[in-house]
Scaffold this active site. Structure first.
Site, PDB file in Angstrom:
ATOM      1  N   HIS A 100      -3.196 -70.683 -36.844  1.00 37.56           N
ATOM      2  CA  HIS A 100      -2.262 -70.736 -35.485  1.00 37.56           C
ATOM      3  C   HIS A 100      -2.393 -72.109 -35.084  1.00 37.56           C
ATOM      4  CE1 HIS A 100      -0.837 -68.181 -31.838  1.00 37.56           C
ATOM      5  NE2 HIS A 100      -0.081 -69.404 -32.091  1.00 37.56           N
ATOM      6  N   ARG A 150       4.307 -64.703 -34.271  1.00 37.26           N
ATOM      7  CA  ARG A 150       3.226 -64.086 -33.685  1.00 37.26           C
ATOM      8  C   ARG A 150       2.726 -63.077 -34.806  1.00 37.26           C
ATOM      9  NH1 ARG A 150       2.457 -67.308 -30.537  1.00 37.26           N
ATOM     10  NH2 ARG A 150       2.242 -67.272 -28.355  1.00 37.26           N
ATOM     11  N   GLU A 170      -5.357 -61.756 -34.989  1.00 37.08           N
ATOM     12  CA  GLU A 170      -6.242 -63.031 -35.006  1.00 37.08           C
ATOM     13  C   GLU A 170      -7.112 -63.153 -33.990  1.00 37.08           C
ATOM     14  OE1 GLU A 170      -2.553 -65.167 -34.925  1.00 37.08           O
ATOM     15  OE2 GLU A 170      -3.299 -66.303 -33.178  1.00 37.08           O
TER      16      GLU A 170
HETATM   17  C1  DGY Z   1       2.752 -70.847 -28.468  1.00 29.12           C
HETATM   18  O1  DGY Z   1       2.981 -71.890 -27.921  1.00 29.12           O
HETATM   19  O2  DGY Z   1       3.368 -69.919 -28.163  1.00 29.12           O
HETATM   20  C2  DGY Z   1       2.022 -71.236 -29.718  1.00 29.12           C
HETATM   21  O3  DGY Z   1       1.863 -69.954 -30.490  1.00 29.12           O
HETATM   22  C3  DGY Z   1       0.352 -71.320 -29.251  1.00 29.12           C
HETATM   23  O4  DGY Z   1      -0.070 -70.250 -28.502  1.00 29.12           O
END
Ligand code: DGY
Length: 335
Positions: free
Chosen positions: A288, A241, A270
């Site tokens: 992402h 993240r 983001e």
């Molecule tokens: C997740 O599944 O956490 C991915 O980062 C998509 O948000």
């Protein structure tokens, strides 16, 4: 005639998944896939018993208090830092995420991003597309070795383990990892992975892949000090993240050559990026998409829908959402 519960699908999703939800619920969807503001989201949650959400919708105590009728929030993501889980539990709201179905796909991507970073794939492609390739040279875009190099995994959950397995079994990489809790010795042996403290991990690895969930405890886990302790030849890949890495400190470290390169799929704030990340050449940037294979995104959407259907007492798993984060709310008396 009994009225069916109303649910909100807060972002665009596969039509087949909307059709499944419509077998059980009155569905309000978002066909334009607009990212709603908190106020818009709240307005659309009026009268809804459940919500199918993604990481871009924030579910916090204020929103839950404004919608006491809400009984379930089902995230189409494994990470759930967008949901205040304690606030949900305190109000008897079921929350769920989508683990497992994305593990291997996300690990594939993490490994690919690490390899692209080490071998300077996008940097060399930009050079070529810009018409700057006029001759072959012995040291042109010479990058770092991947096979046999030391892989460092920060966060050793399911995805971390799947990355370690790829490195150890596919590429002969010694694997170091750091995680709050150690794996069983048998799993460590299977993965060829050795637990080390964070300082050792940063100091000794050649390619660091970050897979820790975001929480206040992991905010800026990697900042200027940590980057300075890495090898100048090392790479860093973040598929966890934004916020786990201090992007400003990373851009400065990349520009100064304190580490060789970075691969980033996630960013603080983001879809906006720290502007310096767009001007340093030695970084591979993706929007992402680590879990974004068609099959996996469909599996995630199906699982989020299964959770919503079951949480609202419908379908074959009625009352037993398959991947609930706080299943205790379903057996507890309504608060
Ligand atoms: C997740 O599944 O956490 C991915 O980062 C998509 O948000």
């Amino acid at each position: 005639m009994t009225t069916r519960p109303a649910v909100l699908v807060a972002r665009g999703v596969f039509p087949e998944v909307l059709a499944r939800l419509a077998q059980h619920f009155e569905v309000e969807s978002n066909p334009d896939d607009t990212v709603w503001s908190a106020a818009e989201l709240s307005a659309r949650l009026q009268g809804k018993a459940g919500a199918f959400i993604t990481g871009s919708e924030r579910i916090d105590a204020a929103l839950l208090d404004a919608h006491p009728q809400l009984r379930a929030v089902c995230n189409m993501a494994v990470g759930y830092n967008n949901i205040d889980l304690d606030a949900c539990t305190a109000r008897g709201v079921l929350a769920s995420n989508t683990p497992d179905v994305l593990t291997e796909t996300t690990a594939d991507f993490g490994f690919a991003l690490m390899m692209a970073t080490a071998r300077r794939i996008t940097e060399s492609e930009h050079f070529l597309r810009a018409g700057r390739w006029t001759k072959w040279s012995f040291d042109m875009f010479a990058g770092a070795e991947v096979h046999g190099a030391t892989l460092g995994v920060l966060g050793m959950g399911r995805i971390g383990q799947a990355i370690a397995r790829r490195g150890a079994l596919g590429f002969g990489m010694p694997v170091l990892y750091h995680n709050r809790s150690r794996l069983d010795a048998a799993i460590e042996q299977q993965l060829g992975a050795r637990w080390v403290d964070k300082a050792t991990l940063l100091r000794e690895c050649d390619h660091l892949v970050i897979v820790v969930p975001y929480s206040p405890a992991s905010h800026h886990l990697i900042g200027a000090t940590e980057l300075a302790s890495m090898k100048p030849t090392a790479t860093l890949t973040n598929i966890a993240r934004g916020g786990v890495v201090d992007d400003a400190a990373l851009a400065a470290a990349l520009r100064a050559g304190r580490i060789a390169a970075a691969g980033l799929d996630v960013f603080e704030g983001e879809p906006k990026l720290h502007p310096d990340l767009l001007t340093v050449p030695n970084v591979v940037l993706t929007p992402h998409i680590a879990s974004a294979s068609v099959a996996t995104r469909r599996a995630m959407a199906d699982l989020a829908a299964d959770n919503l259907i079951a949480a609202l007492g419908c379908g074959p798993h009625a009352g037993r959402p398959p991947t609930a984060l706080n299943p205790q709310v379903l057996s507890a008396p309504t608060p």
